[in-house]
Design a protein around this motif. Structure first.
Motif, short mmCIF file in Angstrom:
data_model
loop_
_atom_site.label_atom_id
_atom_site.label_comp_id
_atom_site.label_asym_id
_atom_site.label_seq_id
_atom_site.Cartn_x
_atom_site.Cartn_y
_atom_site.Cartn_z
N GLY A 170 40.96 86.38 13.07
CA GLY A 170 42.00 87.38 12.81
C GLY A 170 43.32 86.79 12.40
O GLY A 170 44.32 87.51 12.29
N ASP A 171 43.35 85.47 12.13
CA ASP A 171 44.58 84.77 11.77
C ASP A 171 44.40 84.14 10.39
O ASP A 171 43.56 83.27 10.20
N ASP A 172 45.17 84.59 9.41
CA ASP A 172 45.04 84.08 8.05
C ASP A 172 45.31 82.58 7.96
O ASP A 172 44.67 81.88 7.16
N LYS A 173 46.25 82.09 8.75
CA LYS A 173 46.55 80.64 8.71
C LYS A 173 45.33 79.84 9.14
O LYS A 173 44.99 78.83 8.52
N VAL A 174 44.67 80.29 10.18
CA VAL A 174 43.46 79.61 10.65
C VAL A 174 42.36 79.67 9.59
O VAL A 174 41.68 78.68 9.31
N ASN A 175 42.19 80.82 8.99
CA ASN A 175 41.14 80.97 7.99
C ASN A 175 41.37 80.05 6.79
O ASN A 175 40.41 79.51 6.21
N LEU A 176 42.62 79.86 6.41
CA LEU A 176 42.93 78.95 5.30
C LEU A 176 42.63 77.50 5.67
O LEU A 176 42.05 76.75 4.88
N VAL A 177 43.00 77.10 6.88
CA VAL A 177 42.75 75.72 7.31
C VAL A 177 41.25 75.47 7.41
O VAL A 177 40.75 74.42 6.95
N VAL A 178 40.51 76.40 8.00
CA VAL A 178 39.06 76.25 8.10
C VAL A 178 38.44 76.13 6.71
O VAL A 178 37.56 75.28 6.47
N SER A 179 38.88 76.95 5.79
CA SER A 179 38.34 76.92 4.42
C SER A 179 38.60 75.57 3.76
O SER A 179 37.71 74.99 3.13
N LEU A 180 39.83 75.09 3.89
CA LEU A 180 40.19 73.82 3.27
C LEU A 180 39.38 72.67 3.85
O LEU A 180 38.87 71.81 3.11
N LEU A 181 39.24 72.64 5.16
CA LEU A 181 38.46 71.57 5.80
C LEU A 181 36.99 71.65 5.40
O LEU A 181 36.36 70.62 5.12
N ALA A 182 36.45 72.85 5.36
CA ALA A 182 35.04 73.01 5.01
C ALA A 182 34.75 72.47 3.61
O ALA A 182 33.74 71.79 3.38
N LYS A 183 35.67 72.75 2.69
CA LYS A 183 35.45 72.34 1.31
C LYS A 183 35.76 70.87 1.07
O LYS A 183 34.98 70.16 0.41
N THR A 184 36.89 70.40 1.61
CA THR A 184 37.34 69.03 1.28
C THR A 184 36.74 67.97 2.18
O THR A 184 36.45 66.86 1.73
N GLU A 185 36.53 68.28 3.46
CA GLU A 185 36.02 67.28 4.40
C GLU A 185 34.51 67.30 4.53
O GLU A 185 33.88 66.27 4.83
N PHE A 186 33.91 68.47 4.31
CA PHE A 186 32.47 68.59 4.55
C PHE A 186 31.69 69.03 3.32
O PHE A 186 30.48 69.19 3.39
N ALA A 187 32.38 69.22 2.19
CA ALA A 187 31.74 69.56 0.91
C ALA A 187 30.78 70.75 1.03
O ALA A 187 29.68 70.75 0.46
N VAL A 188 31.20 71.76 1.78
CA VAL A 188 30.38 72.96 1.92
C VAL A 188 30.33 73.68 0.57
O VAL A 188 31.37 73.86 -0.08
N ARG A 189 29.14 74.08 0.17
CA ARG A 189 28.96 74.63 -1.17
C ARG A 189 29.67 75.97 -1.38
O ARG A 189 30.24 76.24 -2.44
N ARG A 190 29.67 76.82 -0.36
CA ARG A 190 30.23 78.16 -0.51
C ARG A 190 31.09 78.49 0.69
O ARG A 190 30.63 78.44 1.83
#
Length: 218
Positions: free
Chosen positions: A73-93
């Protein structure tokens, strides 16, 4: 498909249940002990951790997930999670929930977001779609604004009644993908006739939406 959901509140749990029903493997990551309730979605794997910490995500095995959904429910958290997922873990989607519509502009590829879902915007679009006849309604934004799913309901006096789909002169970056007619979902063919009351769904670039209106006589 293995899918991780950050945020096990009401939204996260509901998404998990839908995905599990579809045969997917789901991991729910929740930091708040009050929301850590494995008995509510027993088929999911539950991880009590902070989804904004790389070490926690690594320990949870995020690198093994094909999709990550940031559903807190926190946009700041959702942005950080998204960035980490893509840049640190190369999640496809990576799919991210937008809680405050004014923050939607932040949810782009720059923050690792492939698809941003704004519930208020979707609900507003559904209301417009339900009451608007003869006007183009934007239902959803795709690929960070590169294209939109738009809909128009042909009024009872439409001059297009009886015309074949092939007679529509659509702009280059637009495609008629579905005709909703009563209880039917029609994949349009060139010789299919249009009828008053048809709901036409297009995928189109934002800058050609006016050209679609023109092609439909509006």
């Amino acid at each position: 498909m293995r899918i991780a959901i950050a945020g096990a509140g009401a939204v996260g749990r509901s998404i998990a249940q839908e995905l599990l029903a579809g045969g997917h493997q789901v991991m729910l990551i929740e930091r708040d002990r009050a929301h850590f309730e494995p008995h509510t979605v027993e088929q999911a794997e539950w991880v009590h951790a902070d989804a904004c910490e790389v070490s926690s995500l690594e320990e949870a095995g995020l690198q093994l997930c094909e999709v990550v959904i940031a559903a807190t429910g926190d946009d700041k958290v959702n942005l950080v999670v998204s960035l980490l997922a893509k840049t640190e873990f190369a999640v496809r989607r990576v799919v991210a929930r937008v809680n405050v519509p004014s923050n939607e502009w932040l949810f782009t590829e720059s923050w690792g977001v492939d698809v941003a879902v704004s519930t208020p915007r979707i609900l507003a679009a559904m209301v417009e779609e339900a009451v608007s006849v003869g006007d183009l309604v934007r239902l959803m934004t795709l690929r960070q604004g590169q294209a939109n799913l738009v809909e128009i309901t042909l009024p009872h006096d439409t001059p297009l009644a009886g015309e074949r789909v092939s007679k529509l002169t659509l702009p280059r970056d637009a495609a008629l993908v579905t005709i909703l007619r009563g209880g039917r979902v029609i994949v349009p063919q060139p010789d299919d006739p249009l009828e008053a009351g048809d709901e036409l769904l297009f995928v189109a670039a934002a800058d050609v939406e006016q050209e679609i209106r023109t092609a439909l006589g509006y």
